[in-house]
Enzyme design. Structure first.
Site, PDB file in Angstrom:
ATOM      1  N   ASP A   1       0.832  -1.212   0.000  1.00  0.00           N
ATOM      2  CA  ASP A   1       0.000   0.000   0.000  1.00  0.00           C
ATOM      3  C   ASP A   1       0.865   1.260   0.000  1.00  0.00           C
ATOM      4  O   ASP A   1       0.604   2.204   0.734  1.00  0.00           O
ATOM      5  CB  ASP A   1      -0.935  -0.001   1.208  1.00  0.00           C
ATOM      6  N   LEU A   2       1.878   1.255  -0.839  1.00  0.00           N
ATOM      7  CA  LEU A   2       2.730   2.439  -0.966  1.00  0.00           C
ATOM      8  C   LEU A   2       1.972   3.529  -1.715  1.00  0.00           C
ATOM      9  O   LEU A   2       1.499   3.317  -2.831  1.00  0.00           O
ATOM     10  CB  LEU A   2       4.020   2.086  -1.715  1.00  0.00           C
TER      11      LEU A   2
END
Length: 219
Positions: free
Chosen positions: A33-34
């Site tokens: 979930d960058l």
């Protein structure tokens, strides 16, 4: 508010942080979930990767996994994860490429718009690159402080990271080296989520899956 040296330091810092997660950490981690809101800055504007709620660990070369529940933020999710639920270290590489383009442009991928076409940020960056005008992606606020060679190299590396096929994307080790080196870079292939005006020739649609997720992403 951030000049180019600060933004380049942030780009390089994020790359080194992801490399640490993938390679040097005791628990090797795929973040999954960058995105911009998960990159925190300290008082010296050094980036810190945060929010590991969706992260998964892996061991050795076992870097690919699959899930039936796709989680994450649209605009940063790689195509193989969005369509098939397959995630790997190359999923993080894709997200990093999107982040780099956003940092350079000063606009979010999902919110990007251009008067001359309907492409997202990835498609716009790709068109400029093919036309030899990548510097046109640079935010106007950075023109006075930018180092053109660094900007062009960063855009090129970002386009390598957002290529459609995971096997075409570089590892974060290669990304870190490419950002600070002066050697030649491989030519990137068409990025994911890009149709283009000449989609009838299918050159920009490596697979049916990409076409499907492109439409889903656009909505």
């Amino acid at each position: 508010m951030l000049n180019w040296p600060q933004r380049f330091n942030i780009i390089h810092g994020i790359a080194r942080g992801i490399l640490y997660l993938h390679q040097d950490s005791r628990l090797q981690i795929i973040h999954r979930d960058l995105k911009a809101s998960n990159i925190l800055l300290d008082t010296d504007m050094n980036p810190k990767i945060s929010d590991f709620g969706l992260a998964r660990n892996f061991v050795g070369h076992d870097t690919t996994n699959k899930t039936k529940k796709v989680v994450g933020t649209h605009g940063y999710i790689s195509p193989e994860y969005a369509v098939h639920g397959c995630f790997s270290i190359k999923s993080d590489v894709f997200s990093f490429g999107v982040l780099v383009l956003e940092i350079i442009c000063g606009k979010r991928n999902r919110e990007f718009s251009h008067g001359g076409h309907t492409d997202n940020l990835l498609g716009h960056a790709w068109k400029l690159h093919k036309e030899g005008r990548s510097i046109g992606l640079l935010s106007a606020s950075l023109q006075a402080s930018c180092v053109v060679s660094e900007v062009l190299r960063s855009i090129h590396v970002a386009l390598l990271c957002v290529q459609h096929r995971p096997e075409d994307r570089p590892t974060m080790w290669s990304v870190v080296l490419m950002l600070v080196s002066e050697g030649p870079l491989p030519e990137p292939k068409t990025p994911a989520f890009f149709i283009g005006e000449s989609c009838s020739d299918h050159e920009s649609l490596p697979s049916v899956d990409e076409h499907a997720i492109t439409l889903l992403y656009a909505r």
